[in-house]
Design a protein around this motif. Sequence first.
Motif, PDB file in Angstrom:
ATOM      1  N   VAL A 110       0.025  -6.921  10.681  1.00  0.00           N
ATOM      2  CA  VAL A 110      -0.890  -7.955  11.166  1.00  0.00           C
ATOM      3  C   VAL A 110      -1.782  -8.459  10.039  1.00  0.00           C
ATOM      4  CG1 VAL A 110      -2.754  -8.449  12.795  1.00  0.00           C
ATOM      5  CG2 VAL A 110      -0.899  -6.921  13.461  1.00  0.00           C
ATOM      6  N   GLY A 111      -2.353  -7.567   9.278  1.00  0.00           N
ATOM      7  CA  GLY A 111      -3.282  -7.928   8.223  1.00  0.00           C
ATOM      8  C   GLY A 111      -4.077  -6.710   7.809  1.00  0.00           C
ATOM      9  N   ILE A 112      -5.207  -6.954   7.198  1.00  0.00           N
ATOM     10  CA  ILE A 112      -6.082  -5.882   6.721  1.00  0.00           C
ATOM     11  C   ILE A 112      -7.446  -6.057   7.366  1.00  0.00           C
ATOM     12  CG2 ILE A 112      -7.213  -4.907   4.680  1.00  0.00           C
ATOM     13  CD1 ILE A 112      -4.759  -5.757   3.087  1.00  0.00           C
ATOM     14  N   ASP A 124     -17.015   2.080   9.094  1.00  0.00           N
ATOM     15  CA  ASP A 124     -17.485   2.945   8.004  1.00  0.00           C
ATOM     16  C   ASP A 124     -17.264   2.329   6.620  1.00  0.00           C
ATOM     17  OD1 ASP A 124     -14.747   3.174   7.639  1.00  0.00           O
ATOM     18  OD2 ASP A 124     -14.675   5.339   7.992  1.00  0.00           O
ATOM     19  N   GLY A 125     -16.743   1.087   6.577  1.00  0.00           N
ATOM     20  CA  GLY A 125     -16.528   0.396   5.310  1.00  0.00           C
ATOM     21  C   GLY A 125     -15.149   0.608   4.710  1.00  0.00           C
ATOM     22  N   ALA A 126     -14.352   1.492   5.309  1.00  0.00           N
ATOM     23  CA  ALA A 126     -12.998   1.749   4.804  1.00  0.00           C
ATOM     24  C   ALA A 126     -12.064   0.607   5.204  1.00  0.00           C
ATOM     25  CB  ALA A 126     -12.476   3.071   5.370  1.00  0.00           C
ATOM     26  N   HIS A 127     -11.132   0.305   4.314  1.00  0.00           N
ATOM     27  CA  HIS A 127     -10.151  -0.740   4.586  1.00  0.00           C
ATOM     28  C   HIS A 127      -8.892  -0.109   5.169  1.00  0.00           C
ATOM     29  CE1 HIS A 127     -12.672  -3.564   2.535  1.00  0.00           C
ATOM     30  NE2 HIS A 127     -12.670  -2.812   1.443  1.00  0.00           N
ATOM     31  N   PHE A 149       0.841  -1.188   0.000  1.00  0.00           N
ATOM     32  CA  PHE A 149       0.000   0.000   0.000  1.00  0.00           C
ATOM     33  C   PHE A 149       0.878   1.240   0.000  1.00  0.00           C
ATOM     34  CE2 PHE A 149       0.310  -1.955   4.140  1.00  0.00           C
ATOM     35  CZ  PHE A 149       0.803  -0.948   4.948  1.00  0.00           C
ATOM     36  N   ASP A 150       0.347   2.296  -0.572  1.00  0.00           N
ATOM     37  CA  ASP A 150       1.089   3.530  -0.701  1.00  0.00           C
ATOM     38  C   ASP A 150       0.875   4.392   0.534  1.00  0.00           C
ATOM     39  OD1 ASP A 150       2.762   5.340  -1.934  1.00  0.00           O
ATOM     40  OD2 ASP A 150       1.146   6.354  -2.990  1.00  0.00           O
ATOM     41  N   VAL A 151       1.951   4.886   1.093  1.00  0.00           N
ATOM     42  CA  VAL A 151       1.891   5.778   2.242  1.00  0.00           C
ATOM     43  C   VAL A 151       2.526   7.096   1.810  1.00  0.00           C
ATOM     44  CG1 VAL A 151       2.671   6.165   4.610  1.00  0.00           C
ATOM     45  CG2 VAL A 151       2.062   3.864   3.867  1.00  0.00           C
ATOM     46  N   ALA A 176      -1.186  -1.878  21.461  1.00  0.00           N
ATOM     47  CA  ALA A 176      -1.651  -0.789  20.601  1.00  0.00           C
ATOM     48  C   ALA A 176      -1.451  -1.174  19.144  1.00  0.00           C
ATOM     49  CB  ALA A 176      -0.897   0.499  20.920  1.00  0.00           C
ATOM     50  N   VAL A 177      -2.400  -0.778  18.322  1.00  0.00           N
ATOM     51  CA  VAL A 177      -2.298  -0.989  16.879  1.00  0.00           C
ATOM     52  C   VAL A 177      -2.430   0.356  16.186  1.00  0.00           C
ATOM     53  CG1 VAL A 177      -3.211  -3.344  16.951  1.00  0.00           C
ATOM     54  CG2 VAL A 177      -4.786  -1.434  16.606  1.00  0.00           C
ATOM     55  N   ARG A 178      -1.891   0.415  14.988  1.00  0.00           N
ATOM     56  CA  ARG A 178      -2.083   1.587  14.143  1.00  0.00           C
ATOM     57  C   ARG A 178      -2.796   1.114  12.891  1.00  0.00           C
ATOM     58  NH1 ARG A 178       3.040   4.655  13.549  1.00  0.00           N
ATOM     59  NH2 ARG A 178       2.440   5.317  15.620  1.00  0.00           N
ATOM     60  N   LEU A 179      -3.869   1.807  12.534  1.00  0.00           N
ATOM     61  CA  LEU A 179      -4.614   1.484  11.321  1.00  0.00           C
ATOM     62  C   LEU A 179      -4.227   2.496  10.250  1.00  0.00           C
ATOM     63  CD1 LEU A 179      -8.135   0.726  12.823  1.00  0.00           C
ATOM     64  CD2 LEU A 179      -6.261  -0.836  12.394  1.00  0.00           C
ATOM     65  N   ILE A 180      -3.698   1.990   9.146  1.00  0.00           N
ATOM     66  CA  ILE A 180      -3.274   2.850   8.045  1.00  0.00           C
ATOM     67  C   ILE A 180      -4.289   2.708   6.933  1.00  0.00           C
ATOM     68  CG2 ILE A 180      -1.463   3.319   6.361  1.00  0.00           C
ATOM     69  CD1 ILE A 180       0.512   2.152   8.376  1.00  0.00           C
ATOM     70  N   PRO A 181      -5.000   3.797   6.592  1.00  0.00           N
ATOM     71  CA  PRO A 181      -6.034   3.722   5.555  1.00  0.00           C
ATOM     72  C   PRO A 181      -5.465   3.234   4.228  1.00  0.00           C
ATOM     73  CG  PRO A 181      -6.065   5.851   6.659  1.00  0.00           C
ATOM     74  CD  PRO A 181      -4.843   5.142   7.127  1.00  0.00           C
ATOM     75  N   LEU A 182      -6.199   2.359   3.573  1.00  0.00           N
ATOM     76  CA  LEU A 182      -5.825   1.871   2.258  1.00  0.00           C
ATOM     77  C   LEU A 182      -6.740   2.525   1.242  1.00  0.00           C
ATOM     78  CD1 LEU A 182      -5.409  -1.924   3.013  1.00  0.00           C
ATOM     79  CD2 LEU A 182      -3.640  -0.193   2.896  1.00  0.00           C
ATOM     80  N   THR A 183      -6.155   3.029   0.199  1.00  0.00           N
ATOM     81  CA  THR A 183      -6.948   3.667  -0.856  1.00  0.00           C
ATOM     82  C   THR A 183      -6.766   2.892  -2.151  1.00  0.00           C
ATOM     83  OG1 THR A 183      -5.142   5.179  -1.357  1.00  0.00           O
ATOM     84  CG2 THR A 183      -6.800   5.936   0.201  1.00  0.00           C
ATOM     85  N   ALA A 184      -7.769   2.978  -3.003  1.00  0.00           N
ATOM     86  CA  ALA A 184      -7.710   2.249  -4.284  1.00  0.00           C
ATOM     87  C   ALA A 184      -6.775   2.930  -5.239  1.00  0.00           C
ATOM     88  CB  ALA A 184      -9.096   2.153  -4.894  1.00  0.00           C
TER      89      ALA A 184
END
Length: 178
Positions: free
Chosen positions: A75-77, A82-85, A20-22, A170-178
């Motif tokens: 960890v995974g996806i 809200d439906g965002a990955h 994924f792009d950051v 603690a976890v960090r959630l990094i938004p994935l965009t198409a």
Amino acid sequence: MSDYQGFLKAKIKMASFKGFDVPLEQINPALKPHTRDIVRWALQGGNRASFGQRFVAPYFGSGSGLTGRCISRPVGITTKNDGAHAAVILLPNKGQELSWKDAMNWAKEQGGELPSRPVAALLFANLKSELDPKWHWTSEEDDASYAWLCFFNRGTQDNFHKSYEGSADAVRLIPLTA
């Protein structure tokens, strides 16, 4: 000469982008420019390594007071409410003997959040060997007095009174965009 350059280009295998792009502005600005590029390259590839992933840790980790894990772990996806990955990253520090409210605050101080119940199940499924085999708080409340937790010794979930002291990851959630 141009035929030879075409021949060489045809032989070069280009790196695939399965991760994924950051954006660079989300990568720790304390890193040197070349290290930031390495972190971004590793994340874009999804299956790339850079000598033990020591370059990825400063992006995800807090950089001080490490206990237990020495680097953050993918960890995974997950799919958020809200439906965002989002990509899920387990941060390196471990919280101990914390009430639910203190665990929530501790996770924010780490630059992350407590895992939701589904993310806690994902942690157990994918990183069981790296988790302390005891119960850990999740981010979800059951009611005004109780919150949900996950037992990382067997993967079950239950609720305890928020005043009880337990462990936290603690976890960090990094938004994935198409």
